[in-house]
Design a protein around this motif. Structure first.
Motif, PDB file in Angstrom:
ATOM      1  N   LYS A 152       0.125   9.722  10.309  1.00  0.00           N
ATOM      2  CA  LYS A 152       1.168   9.191   9.422  1.00  0.00           C
ATOM      3  C   LYS A 152       1.896   8.030  10.083  1.00  0.00           C
ATOM      4  O   LYS A 152       2.098   6.966   9.459  1.00  0.00           O
ATOM      5  N   GLU A 153       2.286   8.198  11.333  1.00  0.00           N
ATOM      6  CA  GLU A 153       2.998   7.126  12.037  1.00  0.00           C
ATOM      7  C   GLU A 153       2.109   5.892  12.211  1.00  0.00           C
ATOM      8  O   GLU A 153       2.585   4.758  12.108  1.00  0.00           O
ATOM      9  N   HIS A 154       0.831   6.123  12.448  1.00  0.00           N
ATOM     10  CA  HIS A 154      -0.083   4.993  12.608  1.00  0.00           C
ATOM     11  C   HIS A 154      -0.210   4.198  11.313  1.00  0.00           C
ATOM     12  O   HIS A 154      -0.127   2.958  11.315  1.00  0.00           O
ATOM     13  N   LEU A 155      -0.404   4.898  10.191  1.00  0.00           N
ATOM     14  CA  LEU A 155      -0.532   4.200   8.908  1.00  0.00           C
ATOM     15  C   LEU A 155       0.764   3.481   8.543  1.00  0.00           C
ATOM     16  O   LEU A 155       0.745   2.343   8.044  1.00  0.00           O
ATOM     17  N   GLU A 156       1.904   4.116   8.801  1.00  0.00           N
ATOM     18  CA  GLU A 156       3.182   3.471   8.515  1.00  0.00           C
ATOM     19  C   GLU A 156       3.376   2.240   9.398  1.00  0.00           C
ATOM     20  O   GLU A 156       3.958   1.242   8.952  1.00  0.00           O
ATOM     21  N   GLY A 157       2.860   2.292  10.618  1.00  0.00           N
ATOM     22  CA  GLY A 157       2.945   1.128  11.503  1.00  0.00           C
ATOM     23  C   GLY A 157       2.141  -0.051  10.993  1.00  0.00           C
ATOM     24  O   GLY A 157       2.392  -1.201  11.383  1.00  0.00           O
ATOM     25  N   ARG A 158       1.182   0.212  10.126  1.00  0.00           N
ATOM     26  CA  ARG A 158       0.375  -0.856   9.520  1.00  0.00           C
ATOM     27  C   ARG A 158       0.973  -1.321   8.195  1.00  0.00           C
ATOM     28  O   ARG A 158       0.346  -2.079   7.452  1.00  0.00           O
ATOM     29  N   PHE A 181       0.851  -1.186   0.000  1.00  0.00           N
ATOM     30  CA  PHE A 181       0.000   0.000   0.000  1.00  0.00           C
ATOM     31  C   PHE A 181       0.888   1.238   0.000  1.00  0.00           C
ATOM     32  O   PHE A 181       1.790   1.351   0.828  1.00  0.00           O
ATOM     33  N   ILE A 182       0.609   2.167  -0.925  1.00  0.00           N
ATOM     34  CA  ILE A 182       1.427   3.376  -1.084  1.00  0.00           C
ATOM     35  C   ILE A 182       0.518   4.600  -1.061  1.00  0.00           C
ATOM     36  O   ILE A 182      -0.490   4.650  -1.778  1.00  0.00           O
TER      37      ILE A 182
END
Length: 460
Positions: free
Chosen positions: A226-232, A204-205
Motif C-alpha cells: 500500500k505504501e509503495h503504490l501510494e508513493g507512486r 489512479f484510484i
C-alpha cells in the motif's frame, strides 16, 4: 467428435485444472483404455497470473495462452459449453459455437469450470466495467488505456481530458494490486511520448471494501504494498466500495465522486453459475462439494478441483485450523489437477485413491517493473521479501509454472528482450472493429432520387 465404445472421461473446462488433469490422465492411461474429451468455450487455456503483465505489454498476449489441441493431441477437444448434465443417464448437453446442441454420453466426469468475476448489482457496472479474467480483457484494457492518453492529448476540453486520465480500480487483492501497478507503469512510460500528457495529469484510484490490500501475503507486506503504490501517486481508499458508475460517474461510499472512462473490476471471483445445472451437491457459496480425494460427495465417477470446488485443506486442518478449505489459487489448482488425474485412473481401474494435501508455500505478487512482494514458506519459517528481489521471485515462480516448455521459453524471451528494448506503447483499439473501415469503403453509395424531367413547353 468421434464415436467410440470405449469409456469416456468428460472434462468440463479447459483452464488450469482441466488442462493439467487431462494431460495427467492421458499420460497415465493405457492405449485404448478410454477416450478423453475436453469441452470449453475457448480453444485455449489462459494463465491468469500473467494477465496484468499482458495488459502492460511486458508479455505478448499470445504467450499467455496455451492452445488445447496442440497440448492435448490425443484428446477430443470440443469448442462449446456444457449447458446441463443428466447424472441419472450420464449424459451432458453440449452447446457448440455453431449449430444445434447435442447430447454426449460419458462414464467419468471431471468438473473444472473455474470461476467468474464476482459482481454486485451496481448501477452502470455492466456497461462501464472492465474485468480481468481473460486475455481478451487484458488486451482490451491495454488498448483502452492508451486510447485515453490519445484522447487527452488531442482535446482542448478540460472535462473530457480529466475523465480520460482518471483510472479507477475496484478490488485490492492480487489481481487488483498487480493490475494497477502494471498499468500505472505502462501509462508512465507512454506519457513520455505525448506532448501535453504527463504522469502528474493522471489520477489512479484503488478501492477495496476490506481494510487492507494484498491479504494473501500478510499484513506487513500488504502495508508495504500500500505504501509503495501510494508513493507512486496512486490513491487508495480502504473500507469503502463503489455505489454506482453510470456513464463513468463513479460514486464511492465514502463520498468521493469522480468521472472516469476506465473502471477496472477485480473484486474477487465466484464459482461458475452453470454448476447449478449439473445435478451435483454444492456448498454454501456455490462450489462443488468434494472429499479429500477430490471426488464429489456421494459419487464414485465425478471429480472436481480448482476454483469451482470446495476441497478440504488437510494440511491446514492438521495445523489446527478448523473447517479450512483450499483457497482458489494457481498453487493449489496445479497440484490438485495432478492428484485428480491420478485418482480418475485409479477410480476407473478400481484401485484406492489418494487424498489431496498441500501445505501453503507462500505467495508472490508483482507491482510493476522491478517491484513486488513475496512471502515464502519453508517449513515453519516465513521469509518475507519486497522490492526487486521479490519481483524476481514472482517472475521466476510464475515463469516456471507456465504450462509447456514452448510457452515458458516464449515468456522468458519476452522478458529478456524487454531488458534491451523499450516498452511498446502502441494502441490497437481498431482491432475490436476490424471490418469497420472496409465496410465504409464497400457499402453501396446511397441512392439519389432522379430529378423530375422538365415539362415540355407548350406550343404557342
Amino acid at each position: 467428435m468421434s464415436t467410440t465404445e470405449r469409456p469416456r472421461i468428460l472434462v468440463v473446462g479447459g483452464g488450469y485444472v482441466g488442462l493439467y488433469a487431462a494431460r495427467r490422465i492421458l499420460k497415465k492411461m493405457r492405449y485404448g483404455e478410454a477416450t478423453v474429451t475436453v469441452v470449453d468455450p475457448r480453444s485455449y487455456m489462459t494463465y491468469q497470473p500473467f494477465l496484468p503483465e499482458a495488459a502492460a505489454g511486458s508479455i505478448s498476449p499470445r504467450h499467455v495462452v496455451v492452445p488445447l489441441r496442440r497440448v492435448l493431441p490425443k484428446a477430443e477437444v470440443l469448442t462449446g459449453r456444457v449447458t446441463t448434465i443428466d447424472q441419472d443417464r450420464k449424459v451432458a448437453a453440449i452447446s457448440p459455437l455453431v449449430g444445434e446442441a447435442y447430447e454426449l454420453p460419458f462414464d467419468y466426469l471431471v468438473v473444472a469450470l473455474g470461476a467468474i468475476s464476482r459482481t454486485f448489482p451496481i448501477p452502470g457496472l455492466a456497461e462501464q466495467g472492465i474485468g480481468m479474467k481473460g486475455i481478451e480483457e487484458a488486451i482490451g484494457l491495454r488498448n483502452h488505456v492508451l486510447e485515453q492518453l490519445d484522447k487527452a492529448d488531442s482535446t482542448t476540453n478540460e472535462e473530457v481530458r480529466r475523465k480520460a486520465l482518471t483510472f479507477v480500480f475496484v478490488g485490492g487483492g492480487f489481481a487488483g494490486a498487480e493490475t494497477i501497478g502494471e498499468v500505472e507503469d505502462l501509462a508512465r512510460d507512454a506519457a513520455k511520448y505525448y506532448s501535453s500528457v504527463k504522469r502528474e495529469d493522471m489520477r489512479f484510484i484503488l478501492v477495496d471494501a476490506a481494510d487492507k490490500i494484498l491479504p494473501e501475503v500478510g499484513p506487513k507486506l500488504g502495508k508495504y504494498g500500500k505504501e509503495h503504490l501510494e508513493g507512486r501517486g496512486i490513491e487508495i481508499y480502504l473500507s469503502t466500495s463503489m455505489d454506482s458508475c453510470v456513464d463513468g460517474h463513479v460514486v464511492l461510499k465514502n463520498g468521493l465522486e469522480v468521472d472516469s472512462n476506465t473502471i477496472v473490476w477485480t473484486a474477487g471471483v465466484k464459482p461458475n453459475p452453470a454448476l447449478a445445472r449439473y445435478g451435483l451437491p454444492l456448498g454454501p457459496r456455490g462450489h462443488v462439494d468434494c472429499t479429500e480425494k477430490l471426488q464429489v460427495q456421494g459419487t464414485d465417477y465425478v471429480w472436481a478441483a480448482g476454483d469451482n470446488a470446495q476441497v478440504p485443506d488437510i494440511a491446514a486442518r492438521k495445523a489446527g485450523v478448523e473447517n479450512a478449505w483450499c483457497p482458489p489459487n494457481a498453487q493449489h489448482a496445479l497440484r490438485q489437477a495432478r492428484v485428480l488425474g491420478d485418482n480418475v485412473i485409479s477410480g476407473m481401474r478400481g484401485f484406492p485413491q489418494k487424498e489431496y494435501s498441500h501445505a501453503n508455500k507462500g505467495a508472490v505478487a508483482g507491482l510493476g517493473l522491478h517491484k513486488g512482494v513475496a512471502m515464502i514458506v519453508i517449513g515453519k519459517v516465513k521469509i518475507k521479501l519486497k522490492g526487486r528481489l521479490a519481483w524476481y521471485m514472482h517472475r521466476g515462480y510464475h515463469g516456471l509454472a507456465m504450462p509447456t516448455w514452448n510457452r515458458k521459453i516464449r515468456v522468458f524471451a519476452d522478458w529478456t528482450l524487454a531488458m534491451f528494448l523499450k516498452r511498446e506503447v502502441v494502441s490497437l483499439g481498431a482491432m475490436q472493429t476490424p471490418r469497420e473501415e472496409f465496410y465504409e469503403a464497400a457499402k453501396p453509395a446511397p441512392t439519389v432520387a432522379a430529378a423530375p424531367a422538365p415539362e415540355k413547353a407548350k406550343a404557342s
